[in-house]
Design a protein around this motif. Structure first.
Motif, PDB file in Angstrom:
ATOM      1  N   ILE A   1       0.871  -1.171   0.000  1.00 23.51           N
ATOM      2  CA  ILE A   1       0.000   0.000   0.000  1.00 23.51           C
ATOM      3  C   ILE A   1       0.908   1.222   0.000  1.00 23.51           C
ATOM      4  CG2 ILE A   1      -1.801   1.274   1.218  1.00 23.51           C
ATOM      5  CD1 ILE A   1      -2.650  -1.457   2.436  1.00 23.51           C
ATOM      6  N   GLU A   2       0.837   1.991  -1.095  1.00 24.86           N
ATOM      7  CA  GLU A   2       1.667   3.183  -1.260  1.00 24.86           C
ATOM      8  C   GLU A   2       0.986   4.370  -0.594  1.00 24.86           C
ATOM      9  OE1 GLU A   2       4.611   3.462  -2.873  1.00 24.86           O
ATOM     10  OE2 GLU A   2       4.689   1.412  -3.650  1.00 24.86           O
ATOM     11  N   LEU A   3       1.783   5.152   0.136  1.00 26.67           N
ATOM     12  CA  LEU A   3       1.246   6.311   0.841  1.00 26.67           C
ATOM     13  C   LEU A   3       1.932   7.580   0.357  1.00 26.67           C
ATOM     14  CD1 LEU A   3       1.293   4.746   4.424  1.00 26.67           C
ATOM     15  CD2 LEU A   3      -0.609   4.807   2.806  1.00 26.67           C
ATOM     16  N   ALA A   4       1.195   8.675   0.359  1.00 30.89           N
ATOM     17  CA  ALA A   4       1.724   9.991   0.002  1.00 30.89           C
ATOM     18  C   ALA A   4       1.469  10.931   1.172  1.00 30.89           C
ATOM     19  CB  ALA A   4       1.026  10.520  -1.251  1.00 30.89           C
ATOM     20  N   ASP A   5       2.359  11.848   1.386  1.00 25.09           N
ATOM     21  CA  ASP A   5       2.224  12.782   2.505  1.00 25.09           C
ATOM     22  C   ASP A   5       2.013  12.031   3.808  1.00 25.09           C
ATOM     23  OD1 ASP A   5       2.371  14.940   0.705  1.00 25.09           O
ATOM     24  OD2 ASP A   5       0.232  14.785   0.309  1.00 25.09           O
ATOM     25  N   ALA A   6       2.642  10.888   3.902  1.00 25.99           N
ATOM     26  CA  ALA A   6       2.452  10.028   5.071  1.00 25.99           C
ATOM     27  C   ALA A   6       3.092  10.657   6.300  1.00 25.99           C
ATOM     28  CB  ALA A   6       3.043   8.652   4.814  1.00 25.99           C
ATOM     29  N   GLU A   7       2.392  10.590   7.392  1.00 23.82           N
ATOM     30  CA  GLU A   7       2.920  11.113   8.643  1.00 23.82           C
ATOM     31  C   GLU A   7       3.945  10.150   9.239  1.00 23.82           C
ATOM     32  OE1 GLU A   7      -0.612  11.620  10.910  1.00 23.82           O
ATOM     33  OE2 GLU A   7      -1.395  13.130   9.548  1.00 23.82           O
ATOM     34  N   THR A   8       3.743   8.847   9.018  1.00 22.53           N
ATOM     35  CA  THR A   8       4.597   7.856   9.655  1.00 22.53           C
ATOM     36  C   THR A   8       5.305   6.933   8.674  1.00 22.53           C
ATOM     37  OG1 THR A   8       3.027   7.863  11.477  1.00 22.53           O
ATOM     38  CG2 THR A   8       4.660   6.132  11.500  1.00 22.53           C
ATOM     39  N   TYR A   9       4.621   6.475   7.608  1.00 28.66           N
ATOM     40  CA  TYR A   9       5.186   5.496   6.685  1.00 28.66           C
ATOM     41  C   TYR A   9       5.011   5.939   5.236  1.00 28.66           C
ATOM     42  CZ  TYR A   9       4.820   2.674  10.873  1.00 28.66           C
ATOM     43  OH  TYR A   9       4.927   2.229  12.158  1.00 28.66           O
ATOM     44  N   ASP A  10       5.938   5.465   4.377  1.00 21.87           N
ATOM     45  CA  ASP A  10       5.838   5.693   2.940  1.00 21.87           C
ATOM     46  C   ASP A  10       5.147   4.521   2.247  1.00 21.87           C
ATOM     47  OD1 ASP A  10       7.382   8.221   2.712  1.00 21.87           O
ATOM     48  OD2 ASP A  10       8.957   6.961   3.583  1.00 21.87           O
ATOM     49  N   ARG A  11       5.342   3.312   2.796  1.00 22.99           N
ATOM     50  CA  ARG A  11       4.700   2.117   2.247  1.00 22.99           C
ATOM     51  C   ARG A  11       4.382   1.146   3.370  1.00 22.99           C
ATOM     52  NH1 ARG A  11       8.009  -0.667  -2.418  1.00 22.99           N
ATOM     53  NH2 ARG A  11       9.790  -0.146  -1.146  1.00 22.99           N
ATOM     54  N   LEU A  12       3.256   0.452   3.200  1.00 23.12           N
ATOM     55  CA  LEU A  12       2.895  -0.657   4.075  1.00 23.12           C
ATOM     56  C   LEU A  12       3.007  -1.919   3.236  1.00 23.12           C
ATOM     57  CD1 LEU A  12      -0.431   0.764   5.575  1.00 23.12           C
ATOM     58  CD2 LEU A  12       1.909   1.142   6.393  1.00 23.12           C
ATOM     59  N   VAL A  13       3.689  -2.927   3.755  1.00 22.57           N
ATOM     60  CA  VAL A  13       3.812  -4.210   3.070  1.00 22.57           C
ATOM     61  C   VAL A  13       3.211  -5.240   4.019  1.00 22.57           C
ATOM     62  CG1 VAL A  13       5.360  -5.843   1.937  1.00 22.57           C
ATOM     63  CG2 VAL A  13       5.956  -3.398   2.005  1.00 22.57           C
ATOM     64  N   VAL A  14       2.009  -5.710   3.697  1.00 20.50           N
ATOM     65  CA  VAL A  14       1.291  -6.589   4.620  1.00 20.50           C
ATOM     66  C   VAL A  14       0.787  -7.843   3.919  1.00 20.50           C
ATOM     67  CG1 VAL A  14       0.613  -4.730   6.190  1.00 20.50           C
ATOM     68  CG2 VAL A  14      -0.879  -5.321   4.291  1.00 20.50           C
ATOM     69  N   GLU A  15       0.749  -8.921   4.680  1.00 19.16           N
ATOM     70  CA  GLU A  15       0.184 -10.179   4.194  1.00 19.16           C
ATOM     71  C   GLU A  15      -1.304 -10.185   4.517  1.00 19.16           C
ATOM     72  OE1 GLU A  15       0.270 -14.855   5.473  1.00 19.16           O
ATOM     73  OE2 GLU A  15       2.076 -13.664   5.805  1.00 19.16           O
TER      74      GLU A  15
END
Length: 121
Positions: A89-103
């Protein structure tokens, strides 16, 4: 494994971690504003890429990658044991993460859910 849900009324994407994943990730859930979500992809190959520096969480090569990582200036959150079920899951203007990689249990359904949440009515 993670459960991904969308609450359009509250404008949030929620990722809830199940069972021992709460221990491995050091988190029980993440809430991300939908305005910060750029998209999602099913990417089994990401597990072969370098993870970077583990900031908090668990890593047993070939078994589990979970928690917070820094890689080339990018802030990543991982929760993957089975790479075949990995969703990015790609994030923009993220406060904490740029990407989440989850199963997730059903990668295609999760990607579709995230992508539908991005369409504006």
């Amino acid at each position: 494994m993670a459960l991904v849900s969308v609450d359009r009324a509250r404008g949030l994407l929620t990722v809830e971690f199940q069972g021992l994943d709460k221990l491995w990730t050091l988190k029980s859930r993440l809430e991300i504003p939908l305005a910060h979500v750029r998209g999602a992809t099913h990417d089994p190959g990401i597990a072969r890429e370098p993870k970077g520096l583990r900031v908090g969480g668990t890593h047993f090569p070939g078994l589990i990658t979970a928690g917070r990582y820094l890689h080339k200036g990018e802030r990543l959150f991982w929760d993957v044991k089975n790479p075949d079920k990995a969703v990015v899951i790609e994030l923009a203007d993220a406060e904490t993460y740029d990407r989440l990689v989850v199963e997730v249990d059903d990668p295609r359904a999760t990607v579709a859910l995230v992508e539908r949440s991005l369409t504006r009515d």
